[in-house]
Design a protein around this motif. Structure first.
Motif, PDB file in Angstrom:
ATOM      1  N   GLY A 218      16.344  35.732  -9.799  1.00  0.00           N
ATOM      2  CA  GLY A 218      15.341  35.009 -10.572  1.00  0.00           C
ATOM      3  C   GLY A 218      15.749  33.567 -10.878  1.00  0.00           C
ATOM      4  O   GLY A 218      14.970  32.633 -10.664  1.00  0.00           O
ATOM      5  N   PRO A 219      16.984  33.340 -11.377  1.00  0.00           N
ATOM      6  CA  PRO A 219      17.403  31.964 -11.638  1.00  0.00           C
ATOM      7  C   PRO A 219      17.431  31.096 -10.375  1.00  0.00           C
ATOM      8  O   PRO A 219      17.153  29.895 -10.438  1.00  0.00           O
ATOM      9  CB  PRO A 219      18.817  32.142 -12.223  1.00  0.00           C
ATOM     10  N   ALA A 220      17.757  31.694  -9.227  1.00  0.00           N
ATOM     11  CA  ALA A 220      17.764  30.934  -7.969  1.00  0.00           C
ATOM     12  C   ALA A 220      16.342  30.565  -7.551  1.00  0.00           C
ATOM     13  O   ALA A 220      16.109  29.487  -6.993  1.00  0.00           O
ATOM     14  CB  ALA A 220      18.451  31.734  -6.871  1.00  0.00           C
ATOM     15  N   VAL A 221      15.376  31.468  -7.790  1.00  0.00           N
ATOM     16  CA  VAL A 221      13.971  31.165  -7.504  1.00  0.00           C
ATOM     17  C   VAL A 221      13.535  29.916  -8.255  1.00  0.00           C
ATOM     18  O   VAL A 221      12.917  28.999  -7.690  1.00  0.00           O
ATOM     19  CB  VAL A 221      13.066  32.359  -7.878  1.00  0.00           C
ATOM     20  N   LYS A 222      13.867  29.865  -9.529  1.00  0.00           N
ATOM     21  CA  LYS A 222      13.490  28.720 -10.359  1.00  0.00           C
ATOM     22  C   LYS A 222      14.148  27.436  -9.861  1.00  0.00           C
ATOM     23  O   LYS A 222      13.493  26.389  -9.732  1.00  0.00           O
ATOM     24  CB  LYS A 222      13.882  28.988 -11.820  1.00  0.00           C
ATOM     25  N   LEU A 223      15.438  27.511  -9.574  1.00  0.00           N
ATOM     26  CA  LEU A 223      16.170  26.343  -9.103  1.00  0.00           C
ATOM     27  C   LEU A 223      15.616  25.836  -7.771  1.00  0.00           C
ATOM     28  O   LEU A 223      15.427  24.628  -7.574  1.00  0.00           O
ATOM     29  CB  LEU A 223      17.655  26.685  -8.966  1.00  0.00           C
ATOM     30  N   LEU A 224      15.344  26.749  -6.848  1.00  0.00           N
ATOM     31  CA  LEU A 224      14.789  26.371  -5.549  1.00  0.00           C
ATOM     32  C   LEU A 224      13.421  25.715  -5.710  1.00  0.00           C
ATOM     33  O   LEU A 224      13.156  24.653  -5.124  1.00  0.00           O
ATOM     34  CB  LEU A 224      14.678  27.603  -4.649  1.00  0.00           C
ATOM     35  N   ALA A 225      12.548  26.342  -6.490  1.00  0.00           N
ATOM     36  CA  ALA A 225      11.186  25.827  -6.659  1.00  0.00           C
ATOM     37  C   ALA A 225      11.194  24.411  -7.234  1.00  0.00           C
ATOM     38  O   ALA A 225      10.405  23.556  -6.802  1.00  0.00           O
ATOM     39  CB  ALA A 225      10.384  26.760  -7.566  1.00  0.00           C
ATOM     40  N   GLU A 226      12.062  24.167  -8.176  1.00  0.00           N
ATOM     41  CA  GLU A 226      12.123  22.844  -8.797  1.00  0.00           C
ATOM     42  C   GLU A 226      12.751  21.803  -7.881  1.00  0.00           C
ATOM     43  O   GLU A 226      12.540  20.599  -8.063  1.00  0.00           O
ATOM     44  CB  GLU A 226      12.913  22.940 -10.106  1.00  0.00           C
ATOM     45  N   SER A 227      13.512  22.244  -6.862  1.00  0.00           N
ATOM     46  CA  SER A 227      14.241  21.329  -5.987  1.00  0.00           C
ATOM     47  C   SER A 227      13.504  21.003  -4.690  1.00  0.00           C
ATOM     48  O   SER A 227      13.774  19.954  -4.081  1.00  0.00           O
ATOM     49  CB  SER A 227      15.617  21.924  -5.646  1.00  0.00           C
ATOM     50  N   PHE A 228      12.603  21.880  -4.241  1.00  0.00           N
ATOM     51  CA  PHE A 228      11.948  21.698  -2.947  1.00  0.00           C
ATOM     52  C   PHE A 228      11.314  20.312  -2.747  1.00  0.00           C
ATOM     53  O   PHE A 228      11.410  19.743  -1.652  1.00  0.00           O
ATOM     54  CB  PHE A 228      10.896  22.783  -2.721  1.00  0.00           C
ATOM     55  N   PRO A 229      10.640  19.752  -3.745  1.00  0.00           N
ATOM     56  CA  PRO A 229      10.014  18.444  -3.504  1.00  0.00           C
ATOM     57  C   PRO A 229      11.007  17.336  -3.177  1.00  0.00           C
ATOM     58  O   PRO A 229      10.618  16.304  -2.624  1.00  0.00           O
ATOM     59  CB  PRO A 229       9.296  18.153  -4.829  1.00  0.00           C
ATOM     60  N   TYR A 230      12.282  17.542  -3.460  1.00  0.00           N
ATOM     61  CA  TYR A 230      13.271  16.463  -3.351  1.00  0.00           C
ATOM     62  C   TYR A 230      14.232  16.629  -2.171  1.00  0.00           C
ATOM     63  O   TYR A 230      15.284  15.987  -2.135  1.00  0.00           O
ATOM     64  CB  TYR A 230      14.068  16.380  -4.653  1.00  0.00           C
ATOM     65  N   PHE A 231      13.855  17.489  -1.193  1.00  0.00           N
ATOM     66  CA  PHE A 231      14.725  17.677  -0.031  1.00  0.00           C
ATOM     67  C   PHE A 231      13.863  17.901   1.211  1.00  0.00           C
ATOM     68  O   PHE A 231      12.824  18.565   1.139  1.00  0.00           O
ATOM     69  CB  PHE A 231      15.668  18.872  -0.242  1.00  0.00           C
ATOM     70  N   PRO A 232      14.274  17.326   2.362  1.00  0.00           N
ATOM     71  CA  PRO A 232      13.471  17.518   3.581  1.00  0.00           C
ATOM     72  C   PRO A 232      13.390  18.987   3.981  1.00  0.00           C
ATOM     73  O   PRO A 232      14.389  19.704   3.943  1.00  0.00           O
ATOM     74  CB  PRO A 232      14.217  16.693   4.628  1.00  0.00           C
ATOM     75  N   ILE A 233      12.206  19.439   4.353  1.00  0.00           N
ATOM     76  CA  ILE A 233      11.994  20.834   4.743  1.00  0.00           C
ATOM     77  C   ILE A 233      12.377  21.020   6.209  1.00  0.00           C
ATOM     78  O   ILE A 233      11.801  20.381   7.093  1.00  0.00           O
ATOM     79  CB  ILE A 233      10.534  21.261   4.508  1.00  0.00           C
ATOM     80  N   ILE A 234      13.341  21.888   6.456  1.00  0.00           N
ATOM     81  CA  ILE A 234      13.824  22.160   7.814  1.00  0.00           C
ATOM     82  C   ILE A 234      13.023  23.322   8.399  1.00  0.00           C
ATOM     83  O   ILE A 234      12.912  24.380   7.765  1.00  0.00           O
ATOM     84  CB  ILE A 234      15.322  22.497   7.792  1.00  0.00           C
ATOM     85  N   PRO A 235      12.451  23.176   9.599  1.00  0.00           N
ATOM     86  CA  PRO A 235      11.550  24.188  10.155  1.00  0.00           C
ATOM     87  C   PRO A 235      12.264  25.413  10.725  1.00  0.00           C
ATOM     88  O   PRO A 235      12.152  25.751  11.902  1.00  0.00           O
ATOM     89  CB  PRO A 235      10.829  23.425  11.273  1.00  0.00           C
TER      90      PRO A 235
END
Length: 314
Positions: A218-235
């Motif tokens: 659960g804590p990792a879900v929150k951290l990931l969700a808040e961080s996604f906008p600030y890192f390039p998405i790798i396909p």
């Protein structure tokens, strides 16, 4: 113990969050599914299943609901237990017929989420970004989120038992599954799993967990969700979520061989003896397999000794 991510951690110019947003994530939801984690109280565990809007996958979803996910549903397909499931779709490019089909399915089963993105293999990373972001908004308080592919059978009771052995008190932010067998998996530039050099210029990936099935705390879900906008998405979904972002965010990775391996078909007898958490099972055998599993599985959990810590990102 030598940190296997040293070569990536030392490249801080890439493996760090950017100061400004790179990704504008649409919040539009055509079928919001916001009730999935609110009706009957918040669940502790949510199984998320990326799916596709066509008739073949619609039949597979019915089989999933009637087999390994059947314990999540009550009368009239209502989910109110501590474990629940949701199927996810992208709305862009859907025909009017497929939109209508998903609306009907949603009304009957109540486990559908349709967000604004394009459903394609190349877009799987973005789809998981949207799924994790949705979970962070609507399913707060989760202990774990379990990502499962459509072709994967889940031994739910064993998975929950195994997850309890994770030392969450000391490492609350983690991902858990079957790690890639190579220490430094090679980056592919051509074909189905191609990653453009402009997006990721390294020749190897950090250690990551196979995407058929994995657990995110659960804590990792929150951290990931808040961080996604600030890192390039790798396909490359599993690489991106469980490998690259684990380095960027210092997420602990745990390994256990009882999770599915994409090139290994589990022996039915082993699965029925509660030796495996997940397995890849062909559609035509899934119903019969579940009947045999229910009839023959042993009552005592026979889990391999947990020797699953292959890397601490500390």
């Amino acid at each position: 113990m030598t940190n296997p991510d040293f070569i990536f951690n030392s490249s801080q110019s890439y493996f760090r969050l950017r100061k400004s947003k790179l990704n504008a994530l649409s919040e539009a939801l055509h079928i919001p599914g916001d009730h999935i984690c609110t009706v009957g109280g918040q669940p502790c565990v949510l199984f998320v299943v990326p799916s596709v809007a066509d008739y073949y996958n619609a039949e597979t979803r019915v089989v999933i609901r009637k087999t390994w996910a059947s314990q999540f549903y009550g009368k009239n397909w209502l989910q109110t237990s501590n474990q629940r499931i949701a199927f996810f779709f992208g709305s862009l490019g859907l025909s009017a017929e497929m939109r209508k089909m998903l609306e009907i399915e949603s009304k009957k089963y109540g486990d559908i989420v349709v967000a604004e993105y394009n459903d394609s293999y190349e877009n799987l990373s973005y789809k998981m970004v949207k799924i994790i972001s949705w979970v962070n908004v609507f399913c707060q308080g989760l202990e774990i989120m379990v990502k499962v592919d459509m072709d994967t059978f889940v031994n739910v009771d064993l998975l929950l038992t195994l997850a309890q052995t994770i030392p969450a008190e000391t490492h609350p932010i983690y991902v858990f599954g079957h790690k890639h067998e190579l220490k430094y998996p090679t980056v592919v530039r051509l074909g189905k799993w191609a990653v453009p050099e402009a997006v990721y210029h390294f020749h190897h990936f950090p250690e990551y967990i196979y995407g058929h099935s994995y657990v995110i705390s659960g804590p990792a879900v929150k951290l990931l969700a808040e961080s996604f906008p600030y890192f390039p998405i790798i396909p490359n979904e599993d690489v991106f979520i469980t490998g690259v972002m684990s380095v960027v965010l210092n997420i602990t990775r745990f390994h256990h061989t009882s999770f599915a391996h994409p090139r290994e078909r589990r022996k039915w007898s082993s699965i029925m003896q509660n030796l495996y958490v997940t397995a890849i099972v062909n559609d035509e055998f899934r119903l019969k397999f579940f009947e045999l599993f229910q009839a023959r599985r042993v009552s005592k959990i026979r889990c391999k000794t947990l020797k699953c810590i292959f890397h601490y990102s500390l």
